[in-house]
Motif scaffolding. Structure first.
Motif, PDB file in Angstrom:
ATOM      1  N   ARG A 120       6.305  14.101 -51.608  1.00  0.00           N
ATOM      2  CA  ARG A 120       7.060  15.149 -52.281  1.00  0.00           C
ATOM      3  C   ARG A 120       7.543  16.257 -51.350  1.00  0.00           C
ATOM      4  NH1 ARG A 120       3.537  17.809 -56.404  1.00  0.00           N
ATOM      5  NH2 ARG A 120       3.308  15.725 -57.263  1.00  0.00           N
ATOM      6  N   PHE A 122       9.256  16.429 -48.757  1.00  0.00           N
ATOM      7  CA  PHE A 122      10.624  16.434 -48.244  1.00  0.00           C
ATOM      8  C   PHE A 122      11.605  17.053 -49.226  1.00  0.00           C
ATOM      9  CE2 PHE A 122       9.028  13.373 -45.186  1.00  0.00           C
ATOM     10  CZ  PHE A 122       9.713  13.755 -44.050  1.00  0.00           C
ATOM     11  N   SER A 123      11.241  17.088 -50.481  1.00  0.00           N
ATOM     12  CA  SER A 123      12.151  17.695 -51.456  1.00  0.00           C
ATOM     13  C   SER A 123      11.709  19.097 -51.860  1.00  0.00           C
ATOM     14  CB  SER A 123      12.273  16.794 -52.689  1.00  0.00           C
ATOM     15  OG  SER A 123      11.008  16.532 -53.264  1.00  0.00           O
ATOM     16  N   PRO A 125      11.692  23.023 -51.781  1.00  0.00           N
ATOM     17  CA  PRO A 125      12.781  23.947 -51.474  1.00  0.00           C
ATOM     18  C   PRO A 125      12.452  24.993 -50.403  1.00  0.00           C
ATOM     19  CG  PRO A 125      11.832  24.456 -53.626  1.00  0.00           C
ATOM     20  CD  PRO A 125      11.096  23.260 -53.096  1.00  0.00           C
ATOM     21  N   GLN A 130      10.047  23.553 -44.640  1.00  0.00           N
ATOM     22  CA  GLN A 130      10.940  22.571 -44.015  1.00  0.00           C
ATOM     23  C   GLN A 130      10.921  22.700 -42.491  1.00  0.00           C
ATOM     24  OE1 GLN A 130      12.406  19.936 -45.330  1.00  0.00           O
ATOM     25  NE2 GLN A 130      11.437  20.500 -47.253  1.00  0.00           N
TER      26      GLN A 130
END
Lengths: 217, 217
Positions: A120, A122-123, A125, A130
């Motif tokens: 999860r 990688f998605s 926000p 990131q």
DNA sequence: GTCTATAGAACGATAGAC
DNA sequence: GTCTATCGTTCTATAGAC
């Protein structure tokens, strides 16, 4: 750094946070729910980790470090054992997928959960997260991209990079969701079989990567 | 139900919420930030939607309804135009992907964002949201699964259902992340080209679906 | 239908004793 | 290293005037 006979505070915080992050997400998990589950004091979190953001990164780093190290080792081993021979696509895919998938069937309690968390992230926000992940995955990404490029020599750059992206999507989705395949197949798919998941994923991705180019430059 | 010459309160709340959900996630977005962006009062959210959970579902429903309706219409049109002929895999994939992908290049301001939100909802941990989505996607899922089953007649059930799952992964990841392909390809990939994204995704997924079975039952 | 005002709870984080 | 106590903030939600 000293070993304790029972689980120490720092580890129990990591374990509790890991489970709650899977169930509720990062923003949906409060530090208060973490300390309640870990049966420690709220102040201990800030003493050991400094902040919620740092705790999140510590939870991820603990699992990602061994996974990504093994990925690099296995790719290096493939290159060595092959001598001057060519890498085989399926071998490289297994080396990339298996270290993460194996955690799902592993012995450690709670390891089943972290796989979903890894899928999860990688998605997520959060920009800070990131950046953290970009740093943690750089070596793996560069080495594996090179390997795939060596194998898929005839594929135009455009197709190649798109397919790397789609491959990551199939992998993350598989790590992320451990219920959907069972439900939508009416029990035919067995997510508990590490071998089944790995070989099915390898076959699909290999087929996608080898598909004929759409005719790009 | 009356039309207003300017954007009304309800719509401006939906627009603002949609953008913030993309940027910050559902849990990471407060109603206060929504009403600040929409330039309306906090009480207006509860008047029009009742709760944050209902607002989330309203934001999603507004975009999913036309997308999933078009998906069903296009599949029905494919069946009709083919008469008794067989469905073509690539045609069905385009019918499934394009209604969602088109929003990314669409004219409406903010429509670029909702695509990423749609890609992310499948990995949301909220149980209530998963039930909501299961309901919204039931018709689409059942109809397209049947269509794929008709086309991939020789594929064992085990392989078939796994591949449907991997296909959804590639699609969701593509909707979700509109920056990674550009960055990791050094600008070769163009996510703004709706045609490029669609055809690349169709080629990869078709290749994966058509790959030889791993020899399952 | 829109506003002000506020209730009531939960949040991350910290100070300071032990 | 662990605790209690608490600060200051932010949250969802609602009551009631207009």
């Amino acid at each position: 750094m000293s070993e304790s006979s029972t689980t120490d505070t720092k580890t129990s915080i990591l374990d509790a946070a890991e489970m709650l992050f899977v169930e509720k997400g990062f923003d949906g998990t409060s530090l208060r729910s973490v300390v309640a589950k870990a049966d420690v004091n709220i102040a201990a979190v800030h003493y050991h980790f400094g902040s919620k953001e740092s705790l999140i990164q510590a939870v991820l780093a603990r699992r990602l470090e061994p996974i990504n190290r093994e990925r690099l080792e296995r790719l290096a081993a493939l290159r060595e054992s092959n001598g001057k021979g060519e890498l085989q696509l399926e071998d490289v895919l297994r080396a990339l997928f298996e270290p993460a998938l194996r955690l799902a069937g592993g012995g450690e309690p709670g390891s089943n959960n972290i796989v979903r968390l890894i899928g999860r992230i990688f998605s997520e926000p959060s920009h800070a997260l990131q950046l953290f992940l970009k740093d943690r995955f750089r070596d793996v990404f560069e080495n594996y991209t090179s390997a795939f490029r060596e194998i898929l020599t005839e594929l135009p750059d455009l197709d190649f990079y798109w397919r790397i992206h789609f491959m990551l999507g199939a992998m993350c989705h598989t790590l992320c969701d451990r219920e959907r395949p069972v439900i939508l197949s009416g029990g035919v798919c067995d997510v508990e079989s590490q071998h089944e998941v790995l070989e099915q994923l390898v076959a699909f991705v290999a087929g996608g990567l080898r598909a004929q180019s759409t005719g790009g430059k």
